[in-house]
Design a protein around this motif. Sequence first.
Motif, mmCIF file in Angstrom:
data_model
loop_
_atom_site.group_PDB
_atom_site.id
_atom_site.type_symbol
_atom_site.label_atom_id
_atom_site.label_comp_id
_atom_site.label_asym_id
_atom_site.label_seq_id
_atom_site.Cartn_x
_atom_site.Cartn_y
_atom_site.Cartn_z
ATOM 1 N N THR A 53 0.823 -1.212 0.000
ATOM 2 C CA THR A 53 0.000 0.000 0.000
ATOM 3 C C THR A 53 0.854 1.258 0.000
ATOM 4 O O THR A 53 0.610 2.186 -0.773
ATOM 5 N N THR A 160 -1.442 7.850 5.072
ATOM 6 C CA THR A 160 -1.749 6.575 5.709
ATOM 7 C C THR A 160 -2.958 6.647 6.626
ATOM 8 O O THR A 160 -3.412 5.625 7.141
ATOM 9 N N TYR A 226 -2.450 -2.971 9.086
ATOM 10 C CA TYR A 226 -2.193 -3.684 7.835
ATOM 11 C C TYR A 226 -0.697 -3.804 7.562
ATOM 12 O O TYR A 226 -0.167 -4.907 7.350
ATOM 13 N N ASP A 227 0.004 -2.688 7.570
ATOM 14 C CA ASP A 227 1.444 -2.715 7.316
ATOM 15 C C ASP A 227 2.205 -3.395 8.449
ATOM 16 O O ASP A 227 3.170 -4.138 8.216
ATOM 17 N N GLU A 229 1.268 -5.746 10.373
ATOM 18 C CA GLU A 229 1.108 -7.193 10.258
ATOM 19 C C GLU A 229 2.036 -7.762 9.188
ATOM 20 O O GLU A 229 2.659 -8.813 9.380
ATOM 21 N N ARG A 286 -7.381 3.150 0.651
ATOM 22 C CA ARG A 286 -6.991 1.752 0.784
ATOM 23 C C ARG A 286 -6.657 1.402 2.235
ATOM 24 O O ARG A 286 -7.070 0.350 2.739
ATOM 25 N N TYR A 287 -5.929 2.272 2.922
ATOM 26 C CA TYR A 287 -5.618 1.991 4.321
ATOM 27 C C TYR A 287 -6.883 1.924 5.174
ATOM 28 O O TYR A 287 -7.024 1.060 6.050
ATOM 29 N N LEU A 290 -8.449 -1.442 4.706
ATOM 30 C CA LEU A 290 -7.689 -2.627 5.102
ATOM 31 C C LEU A 290 -7.398 -2.733 6.597
ATOM 32 O O LEU A 290 -7.253 -3.838 7.132
ATOM 33 N N ASN A 291 -7.287 -1.605 7.273
ATOM 34 C CA ASN A 291 -6.782 -1.635 8.648
ATOM 35 C C ASN A 291 -7.725 -2.315 9.640
ATOM 36 O O ASN A 291 -7.277 -2.973 10.584
ATOM 37 N N ASP A 293 -9.842 -4.908 9.268
ATOM 38 C CA ASP A 293 -9.721 -6.370 9.224
ATOM 39 C C ASP A 293 -8.387 -6.825 9.801
ATOM 40 O O ASP A 293 -8.311 -7.832 10.515
ATOM 41 N N ALA A 294 -7.322 -6.093 9.478
ATOM 42 C CA ALA A 294 -6.001 -6.467 9.988
ATOM 43 C C ALA A 294 -5.954 -6.370 11.506
ATOM 44 O O ALA A 294 -5.381 -7.240 12.180
ATOM 45 N N ARG A 297 -7.542 -9.420 13.008
ATOM 46 C CA ARG A 297 -6.666 -10.597 12.972
ATOM 47 C C ARG A 297 -5.607 -10.521 14.058
ATOM 48 O O ARG A 297 -5.283 -11.528 14.704
#
Length: 372
Positions: A53, A160, A226-227, A229, A286-287, A290-291, A293-294, A297
């Motif tokens: 990303t 970000t 995200y990053d 992880e 995008r961040y 995505l963040n 869900d990350a 996890r």
Amino acid sequence: MQRRHLITGAAGATAAVGLSGCIRIRRMTSRTTSSLPSLRWRMATSWPKSLDTIFGGAETICRRVAEMTDNRFIITPFAAGEVVPGLQVLDAVQAGTVECGHSASYYYIGKNPTLVFGTSVPFGLNAQQQNSWLYQGGGLEALQNLYRDFSIINFPAGNTGPQMGGWFKRPIQTLTDLQGLKMRIPGMGGKVMASLGVNVQVLPGSEIYLALDRGAIDAAEWVGPYDDEILGLHKAARYYYYPGWWEPGPTLEAQVNLAAWNKLPAEYQAVFKTACFEANLSMLSRYDALNGDALGRLTQGGTQLTAYSPAILTAAQQAAFEIYEDTARTDATFKTVFEQWRAFRTQVYRWNKINALSFDNFAIAALQAEPE
């Protein structure tokens, strides 16, 4: 092939972004596209390719420039270390080693502390506020005036969003717990942490995991779930803190050698600026996608999500503004930009308190009241 194809290629970005940098593309002359030169540039970046990303922001610029010029203007992005180390991008652009770079201005505050405003400052502006200050509040003009001293012109080219507050091997509950802690944190946030007793380290993203895993550092911050992880930081430290008060809305930027920029046809300059607008918007989107869900996890895997105490936040904010005031007293350029930025911050905070914050507080409280 007629120039109208070049115009059509940029139309999507023009419509989506709606900013003045796109207008020049609409007003191109009737010369054919083939009359424009074929150019090949290199773009050094501060990012490993594994971070799709953030490195993707550089790739977006390069891809869109090629698409909008029928592949007559090609820019090749290089990961950190492929041309120069990740923290030497500005130097490479300034020297003309590469024509352009993708980096974060706060990596270079040793050259001029005012560069911090190009990325983010502790307790400053969130992503939308930062964009508003840069594009409409005079921020970008101020930074471009500063970058002339480095023979560079810069453009916002990624964000970000609000970051997390870093990974720690042990809980940080009081100010005493920060004393002597070895932490990777750059920029003005690093200066604030240093004032609170932290032993600050500055490392590129590709080196953080090993340093944290091997105990060379006790804590580290990068971007967000995200990053983080992808870098595997959760495997080296358990405690994940929030909020990332030092980077509430950090901008990444394209840095272009000024001599190379001035040699570009006006059409290519407009295309490049449009591509940067697109990268700035698409990275943030995008961040945000995505963040969440990350983070889910990470917490399911055993990460301990922890809030900074009010005492630490209060002390950090006080230290931050003391540093700003002290720097302004000794650096006229910093003072000029800081005072302009602070006035903008005050008015946009007041406005967002009425509209955005009141809505967010209600909507989030209502969501939490809903059954699982």
